[in-house]
Design a protein around this motif. Structure first.
Motif, PDB file in Angstrom:
ATOM      1  N   ASN A  61     -69.062  12.166  26.050  1.00 32.75           N
ATOM      2  CA  ASN A  61     -68.895  11.762  24.647  1.00 32.75           C
ATOM      3  C   ASN A  61     -68.710  12.909  23.835  1.00 32.75           C
ATOM      4  OD1 ASN A  61     -72.104  12.991  23.879  1.00 32.75           O
ATOM      5  ND2 ASN A  61     -72.635  11.414  25.218  1.00 32.75           N
ATOM      6  N   PRO A  62     -69.028  12.574  22.585  1.00 33.75           N
ATOM      7  CA  PRO A  62     -68.695  14.268  21.653  1.00 33.75           C
ATOM      8  C   PRO A  62     -69.502  15.270  21.217  1.00 33.75           C
ATOM      9  CG  PRO A  62     -67.650  12.359  20.183  1.00 33.75           C
ATOM     10  CD  PRO A  62     -68.685  11.687  21.897  1.00 33.75           C
ATOM     11  N   SER A  63     -70.504  14.735  21.259  1.00 35.63           N
ATOM     12  CA  SER A  63     -72.012  15.140  21.479  1.00 35.63           C
ATOM     13  C   SER A  63     -72.122  16.506  23.050  1.00 35.63           C
ATOM     14  CB  SER A  63     -73.276  14.994  21.786  1.00 35.63           C
ATOM     15  OG  SER A  63     -73.598  14.095  22.820  1.00 35.63           O
ATOM     16  N   ILE A  64     -71.298  15.953  24.018  1.00 41.23           N
ATOM     17  CA  ILE A  64     -71.337  16.855  25.129  1.00 41.23           C
ATOM     18  C   ILE A  64     -70.679  17.570  24.531  1.00 41.23           C
ATOM     19  CG2 ILE A  64     -70.681  16.598  28.274  1.00 41.23           C
ATOM     20  CD1 ILE A  64     -72.037  13.967  28.409  1.00 41.23           C
ATOM     21  N   GLU A  65     -69.416  16.897  24.671  1.00 44.04           N
ATOM     22  CA  GLU A  65     -68.387  18.530  25.036  1.00 44.04           C
ATOM     23  C   GLU A  65     -68.766  19.628  23.346  1.00 44.04           C
ATOM     24  OE1 GLU A  65     -63.509  18.637  23.147  1.00 44.04           O
ATOM     25  OE2 GLU A  65     -64.296  17.039  23.324  1.00 44.04           O
ATOM     26  N   LYS A  66     -68.956  19.380  22.617  1.00 41.73           N
ATOM     27  CA  LYS A  66     -69.914  19.657  21.558  1.00 41.73           C
ATOM     28  C   LYS A  66     -70.454  20.893  22.566  1.00 41.73           C
ATOM     29  CE  LYS A  66     -72.622  20.462  16.936  1.00 41.73           C
ATOM     30  NZ  LYS A  66     -73.584  19.965  15.839  1.00 41.73           N
ATOM     31  N   GLY A  67     -71.988  20.736  23.084  1.00 41.65           N
ATOM     32  CA  GLY A  67     -72.813  21.173  24.124  1.00 41.65           C
ATOM     33  C   GLY A  67     -72.505  22.355  24.559  1.00 41.65           C
ATOM     34  N   GLU A 109     -70.040  25.158  22.577  1.00 40.14           N
ATOM     35  CA  GLU A 109     -71.096  25.737  21.683  1.00 40.14           C
ATOM     36  C   GLU A 109     -71.729  26.790  22.639  1.00 40.14           C
ATOM     37  OE1 GLU A 109     -74.193  23.923  19.997  1.00 40.14           O
ATOM     38  OE2 GLU A 109     -72.261  23.154  18.392  1.00 40.14           O
TER      39      GLU A 109
END
Length: 237
Positions: A105-111, A114
């Motif tokens: 999901n987008p939050s996994i990719e964001k982490g 970063e």
């Protein structure tokens, strides 16, 4: 809130563990370095019982040897043990890949993105030790994001062990390699192609393992107190 003795002891153990682990992985404390309980206890204001708890955690991660020794030492894995560690790690990392793709999901990719930015910043500063540590922590982050706590625990131990192995045996190399390989892995995970992602992970770990080269030079015995002071300051920061 008043801190209870139990929580205070727990905090001391955590800080001491984090400090020693980082110093070992970044090779400030080299393989074979003695870790006297008295000196560690004085530095962190801990009892021998708490020091032994710290050393037990490090031993479980493959970073410290305590068997049949009066004084614990930083572990010295052989090259044969190194190859075995990477073989098991490949199998576990494939399971991580499968789990993450299912949960993507987008939050996994964001982490993950970063974290790669942190790696790029460390490389830009020329901080080799930080770059090395962050490269290993990328895989710890993958394991955490897999949602499988057992997988995360076992891989955490293997990544720590492999980080020590690389600190002992690796030849000089540019951290740009690891950063570009991590970015390629993120792209494969985003695509949802398990076969491609697993292949990239295998190639990445083979590349990491191939950087190992036995070094005949005997390690210099460091000053444990000064190293602990430097790393403890960072752990508190």
């Amino acid at each position: 809130m008043v801190q209870t003795p139990m929580s205070s002891n727990s905090d001391r153990v955590e800080i001491a563990h984090r400090t020693l682990r980082q110093a070992i992985i970044e090779q400030a404390l080299k393989a074979g370095t003695k870790l006297p309980e008295d000196e560690i206890g004085r530095h962190f204001s801990m009892s021998r019982t708490l020091v032994r708890a710290v050393l037990a955690k490090l031993q479980a991660q493959g970073l410290v040897d305590t068997y049949h020794k009066r004084t614990a030492t930083v572990a010295q894995p052989s090259l044969e043990e190194a190859h075995d560690a990477f073989a098991v790690r490949r199998a576990l990392e494939r399971e991580v890949i499968k789990s993450i793709i299912k949960r993507w999901n987008p939050s996994i990719e964001k982490g993950l993105q970063e974290h790669v930015k942190e790696e790029e910043a460390a490389h830009a500063k020329g901080d080799v030790r930080l770059s090395t540590r962050l490269a290993g922590e990328f895989h710890l982050k993958l394991a955490e994001l897999s949602g499988n706590t057992l997988l995360e625990r076992y891989l955490s131990e293997l990544v720590s062990r492999c980080s020590l192995i690389l600190a002992m045996y690796s030849r000089p190399h540019s951290s740009e390699c690891a950063i570009s390989e991590h970015s390629a892995l993120i792209a494969a995970l985003r695509s949802g192609d398990v076969a491609v992602a697993e292949q990239l992970m295998d190639e990445h770990l083979s590349s990491v393992e191939s950087r190992a080269l036995f070094d005949e030079e005997a390690p210099v015995e460091p000053d444990l107190g000064s190293i602990l002071s430097r790393y403890a300051d960072r752990a508190h920061g």
